[in-house]
Motif scaffolding. Structure first.
Motif, PDB file in Angstrom:
ATOM      1  N   THR A 109       2.161  -6.442   1.264  1.00 18.17           N
ATOM      2  CA  THR A 109       1.085  -7.421   1.316  1.00 18.17           C
ATOM      3  C   THR A 109       0.175  -7.274   0.099  1.00 18.17           C
ATOM      4  O   THR A 109       0.050  -6.183  -0.455  1.00 18.17           O
ATOM      5  CB  THR A 109       0.271  -7.224   2.620  1.00 18.17           C
ATOM      6  N   LEU A 110      -0.461  -8.362  -0.304  1.00 19.51           N
ATOM      7  CA  LEU A 110      -1.461  -8.330  -1.364  1.00 19.51           C
ATOM      8  C   LEU A 110      -2.820  -7.989  -0.770  1.00 19.51           C
ATOM      9  O   LEU A 110      -3.139  -8.389   0.354  1.00 19.51           O
ATOM     10  CB  LEU A 110      -1.535  -9.682  -2.072  1.00 19.51           C
ATOM     11  N   ALA A 111      -3.629  -7.255  -1.516  1.00 22.91           N
ATOM     12  CA  ALA A 111      -4.951  -6.842  -1.033  1.00 22.91           C
ATOM     13  C   ALA A 111      -5.968  -6.988  -2.154  1.00 22.91           C
ATOM     14  O   ALA A 111      -5.620  -7.149  -3.336  1.00 22.91           O
ATOM     15  CB  ALA A 111      -4.909  -5.407  -0.526  1.00 22.91           C
ATOM     16  N   GLY A 112      -7.240  -6.899  -1.766  1.00 27.19           N
ATOM     17  CA  GLY A 112      -8.326  -6.912  -2.727  1.00 27.19           C
ATOM     18  C   GLY A 112      -8.775  -5.496  -3.044  1.00 27.19           C
ATOM     19  O   GLY A 112      -8.078  -4.763  -3.737  1.00 27.19           O
ATOM     20  N   ASP A 113      -9.927  -5.123  -2.501  1.00 27.16           N
ATOM     21  CA  ASP A 113     -10.517  -3.820  -2.806  1.00 27.16           C
ATOM     22  C   ASP A 113      -9.649  -2.670  -2.300  1.00 27.16           C
ATOM     23  O   ASP A 113      -9.246  -2.637  -1.134  1.00 27.16           O
ATOM     24  CB  ASP A 113     -11.912  -3.733  -2.180  1.00 27.16           C
ATOM     25  N   THR A 114      -9.390  -1.696  -3.178  1.00 27.86           N
ATOM     26  CA  THR A 114      -8.481  -0.604  -2.858  1.00 27.86           C
ATOM     27  C   THR A 114      -9.036   0.302  -1.769  1.00 27.86           C
ATOM     28  O   THR A 114      -8.339   0.611  -0.785  1.00 27.86           O
ATOM     29  CB  THR A 114      -8.174   0.222  -4.117  1.00 27.86           C
ATOM     30  N   GLN A 115     -10.269   0.777  -1.924  1.00 26.08           N
ATOM     31  CA  GLN A 115     -10.819   1.722  -0.958  1.00 26.08           C
ATOM     32  C   GLN A 115     -10.984   1.090   0.414  1.00 26.08           C
ATOM     33  O   GLN A 115     -10.740   1.730   1.437  1.00 26.08           O
ATOM     34  CB  GLN A 115     -12.162   2.275  -1.441  1.00 26.08           C
ATOM     35  N   ARG A 116     -11.365  -0.183   0.459  1.00 26.37           N
ATOM     36  CA  ARG A 116     -11.470  -0.873   1.751  1.00 26.37           C
ATOM     37  C   ARG A 116     -10.113  -0.903   2.447  1.00 26.37           C
ATOM     38  O   ARG A 116     -10.026  -0.727   3.673  1.00 26.37           O
ATOM     39  CB  ARG A 116     -11.989  -2.293   1.540  1.00 26.37           C
ATOM     40  N   ASN A 117      -9.052  -1.123   1.676  1.00 25.79           N
ATOM     41  CA  ASN A 117      -7.709  -1.133   2.230  1.00 25.79           C
ATOM     42  C   ASN A 117      -7.348   0.236   2.789  1.00 25.79           C
ATOM     43  O   ASN A 117      -6.829   0.353   3.915  1.00 25.79           O
ATOM     44  CB  ASN A 117      -6.726  -1.557   1.140  1.00 25.79           C
ATOM     45  N   VAL A 118      -7.615   1.302   2.023  1.00 31.23           N
ATOM     46  CA  VAL A 118      -7.322   2.663   2.481  1.00 31.23           C
ATOM     47  C   VAL A 118      -8.097   2.975   3.754  1.00 31.23           C
ATOM     48  O   VAL A 118      -7.551   3.534   4.721  1.00 31.23           O
ATOM     49  CB  VAL A 118      -7.646   3.679   1.370  1.00 31.23           C
ATOM     50  N   LEU A 164      -0.834 -20.385   1.195  1.00 29.74           N
ATOM     51  CA  LEU A 164      -1.197 -20.089  -0.184  1.00 29.74           C
ATOM     52  C   LEU A 164      -1.294 -18.579  -0.334  1.00 29.74           C
ATOM     53  O   LEU A 164      -1.921 -17.902   0.485  1.00 29.74           O
ATOM     54  CB  LEU A 164      -2.539 -20.730  -0.547  1.00 29.74           C
ATOM     55  N   GLN A 165      -0.692 -18.048  -1.390  1.00 32.20           N
ATOM     56  CA  GLN A 165      -0.692 -16.603  -1.575  1.00 32.20           C
ATOM     57  C   GLN A 165      -1.996 -16.137  -2.209  1.00 32.20           C
ATOM     58  O   GLN A 165      -2.564 -16.791  -3.078  1.00 32.20           O
ATOM     59  CB  GLN A 165       0.498 -16.173  -2.428  1.00 32.20           C
ATOM     60  N   GLY A 166      -2.451 -14.981  -1.759  1.00 27.98           N
ATOM     61  CA  GLY A 166      -3.673 -14.372  -2.261  1.00 27.98           C
ATOM     62  C   GLY A 166      -3.936 -13.104  -1.479  1.00 27.98           C
ATOM     63  O   GLY A 166      -3.039 -12.589  -0.794  1.00 27.98           O
ATOM     64  N   ALA A 167      -5.136 -12.587  -1.574  1.00 31.15           N
ATOM     65  CA  ALA A 167      -5.475 -11.377  -0.821  1.00 31.15           C
ATOM     66  C   ALA A 167      -5.236 -11.614   0.667  1.00 31.15           C
ATOM     67  O   ALA A 167      -5.645 -12.631   1.226  1.00 31.15           O
ATOM     68  CB  ALA A 167      -6.923 -10.980  -1.073  1.00 31.15           C
ATOM     69  N   GLY A 168      -4.552 -10.686   1.309  1.00 31.07           N
ATOM     70  CA  GLY A 168      -4.229 -10.810   2.724  1.00 31.07           C
ATOM     71  C   GLY A 168      -2.898 -11.476   2.999  1.00 31.07           C
ATOM     72  O   GLY A 168      -2.483 -11.559   4.159  1.00 31.07           O
ATOM     73  N   SER A 169      -2.216 -11.956   1.956  1.00 28.38           N
ATOM     74  CA  SER A 169      -0.922 -12.621   2.136  1.00 28.38           C
ATOM     75  C   SER A 169       0.219 -11.612   2.016  1.00 28.38           C
ATOM     76  O   SER A 169       0.193 -10.739   1.154  1.00 28.38           O
ATOM     77  CB  SER A 169      -0.705 -13.703   1.065  1.00 28.38           C
ATOM     78  N   VAL A 170       1.209 -11.788   2.866  1.00 30.72           N
ATOM     79  CA  VAL A 170       2.404 -10.952   2.770  1.00 30.72           C
ATOM     80  C   VAL A 170       3.215 -11.393   1.559  1.00 30.72           C
ATOM     81  O   VAL A 170       3.491 -12.584   1.372  1.00 30.72           O
ATOM     82  CB  VAL A 170       3.240 -11.036   4.053  1.00 30.72           C
ATOM     83  N   THR A 189       2.984  -1.678   3.171  1.00 30.59           N
ATOM     84  CA  THR A 189       2.607  -1.363   1.801  1.00 30.59           C
ATOM     85  C   THR A 189       1.722  -2.458   1.220  1.00 30.59           C
ATOM     86  O   THR A 189       1.740  -3.606   1.687  1.00 30.59           O
ATOM     87  CB  THR A 189       3.855  -1.144   0.902  1.00 30.59           C
ATOM     88  N   PHE A 190       0.944  -2.090   0.189  1.00 34.94           N
ATOM     89  CA  PHE A 190      -0.016  -3.021  -0.398  1.00 34.94           C
ATOM     90  C   PHE A 190      -0.057  -2.906  -1.911  1.00 34.94           C
ATOM     91  O   PHE A 190       0.046  -1.815  -2.477  1.00 34.94           O
ATOM     92  CB  PHE A 190      -1.427  -2.748   0.140  1.00 34.94           C
ATOM     93  N   PHE A 191      -0.260  -4.069  -2.546  1.00 29.48           N
ATOM     94  CA  PHE A 191      -0.662  -4.161  -3.939  1.00 29.48           C
ATOM     95  C   PHE A 191      -2.145  -4.556  -3.936  1.00 29.48           C
ATOM     96  O   PHE A 191      -2.463  -5.732  -3.748  1.00 29.48           O
ATOM     97  CB  PHE A 191       0.139  -5.233  -4.688  1.00 29.48           C
ATOM     98  N   PRO A 192      -3.070  -3.617  -4.117  1.00 27.63           N
ATOM     99  CA  PRO A 192      -4.493  -3.975  -4.135  1.00 27.63           C
ATOM    100  C   PRO A 192      -4.944  -4.371  -5.549  1.00 27.63           C
ATOM    101  O   PRO A 192      -5.016  -3.541  -6.444  1.00 27.63           O
ATOM    102  CB  PRO A 192      -5.185  -2.700  -3.662  1.00 27.63           C
ATOM    103  N   TYR A 193      -5.243  -5.649  -5.745  1.00 32.12           N
ATOM    104  CA  TYR A 193      -5.561  -6.189  -7.062  1.00 32.12           C
ATOM    105  C   TYR A 193      -7.055  -6.160  -7.379  1.00 32.12           C
ATOM    106  O   TYR A 193      -7.460  -6.575  -8.462  1.00 32.12           O
ATOM    107  CB  TYR A 193      -5.043  -7.618  -7.180  1.00 32.12           C
ATOM    108  N   GLY A 194      -7.883  -5.693  -6.442  1.00 32.91           N
ATOM    109  CA  GLY A 194      -9.317  -5.641  -6.702  1.00 32.91           C
ATOM    110  C   GLY A 194     -10.045  -6.801  -6.069  1.00 32.91           C
ATOM    111  O   GLY A 194      -9.451  -7.764  -5.573  1.00 32.91           O
ATOM    112  N   GLY A 195     -11.377  -6.705  -6.112  1.00 30.99           N
ATOM    113  CA  GLY A 195     -12.210  -7.677  -5.408  1.00 30.99           C
ATOM    114  C   GLY A 195     -12.159  -9.081  -5.966  1.00 30.99           C
ATOM    115  O   GLY A 195     -12.614 -10.023  -5.308  1.00 30.99           O
TER     116      GLY A 195
END
Length: 313
Positions: free
Chosen positions: A13-22, A213-219, A62-68
């Motif tokens: 999945t795609l993510a934003g903030d890394t620490q929030r995801n962790v 639409l793909q973005g943060a939170g999208s698989v 698993t996640f790709f965290p791309y930042g806020g």
């Protein structure tokens, strides 16, 4: 016929903030951070793996965290919209209390195929479900954080949101060795192998939904499990005979992968079970250090400086 597909392997999945995801997946969900590496195709972005103690196939998110700055995605057709985890029936009240205490809104509990389900989202809007059942015999990770008897066991189901499901269903049943085991309110449930939690795929028919639409939170993709390199090549041959165009085999260090688009547009992967996550660090140390594939080791100092620090609380 030889078993080529065992069930689910991982969901990415795609993510934003890394620490929030962790924080969400280690603290709230109680999963183990089993691998801290980079996106092999974009090494300035982490690739974070969560799962059970060993990162067993069928437990790995698993996640790709791309930042806020990454815009949120939109749920809709042509997307895996909800990843469901399996938890014991007796843990229902524990998880409702846990989500309430952390101010995480949820829907449910409601019934689906005779099992209770809670539905909620992580901080980026990724769809998460807990399915309460006594069928799952996998052990919970005893992390001293969530009692083992209440802990997540691994995946239960993934939900594929489809506008015209017929060709997707044909792919699952004719080529990918899945069997229809239930139908309920426009939802078709398929099992791989012996079935049970971790081996279910639900196809949700949603003709009126908007396109995802793909973005943060999208698989980004869902991976199915296969035992060996040989079974992977066999399923690749089957896919090509069925008119699909899988990639060549790619080495992801912890498994080997092929990718292709299913007819509804969702990216599928077939991933081998070996070699697993202890190939480059021992079980006790999984997820503690940044692990890089050989092609990026020369850039370690630069990458370590560029990637945000991670704290598992």
């Amino acid at each position: 016929m030889e078993t080529l597909i065992n069930g689910l392997h991982h969901v990415t999945t795609l993510a934003g903030d890394t620490q929030r995801n962790v924080d969400f997946y280690t603290d709230i969900m109680g999963l183990r951070l089993i691998k801290k590496t980079v996106n092999f195709d974009a090494p300035d972005v982490y690739h974070l793996y969560y799962g059970d103690e060993a990162g067993s196939p069928g437990t790995i998110l698993t996640f790709f965290p791309y930042g806020g700055g990454l815009p949120r995605g939109r749920k809709g057709v042509g997307q895996l919209t909800y990843t469901a985890f399996s938890v014991p029936t007796a843990s229902l009240q524990y998880w409702m209390d846990r989500l309430n205490e952390r101010s995480i809104p949820y829907a449910g509990p409601y019934k689906r195929f005779s099992e209770s389900v809670l539905r909620f989202e992580d901080g980026d809007g990724a769809g998460i479900e807990l399915v309460f059942n006594n069928e799952d015999q996998r052990p919970g990770w005893d992390n001293k954080h969530i009692p083992a008897e209440y802990a997540v066991r691994g995946f239960h189901t993934v939900t594929l949101n489809e506008q015209n499901p017929d060709r997707t269903i044909k792919l699952l049943t004719d080529t990918m060795q899945h069997t229809l085991v239930g139908e309920e309110q426009g939802r078709f449930r398929f099992k791989a192998g012996t079935g049970g939690p971790g081996n279910y795929v639900d196809v949700q028919v949603s003709p009126g939904d908007v396109r995802a639409l793909q973005g943060a939170g999208s698989v980004h993709h869902v991976a199915f499990s296969t035992d060996t390199d040989e079974t992977q090549l066999a399923i690749r041959d089957e896919l090509m005979r069925a008119g699909f165009q899988p990639t060549t085999v790619l080495d992801r260090n912890y498994f080997h992968s092929i990718y292709f688009r299913e007819p509804g547009g969702i990216l599928f992967e077939i991933a081998t079970n070996p070699p697993g996550f202890t190939v480059d660090e021992p079980l006790a140390e999984l997820g503690q250090n940044l692990k890089l594939p050989a092609q990026y080791e020369a850039r370690r100092a630069t990458l370590e400086q560029a990637l945000p620090p991670i704290v598992v609380r």
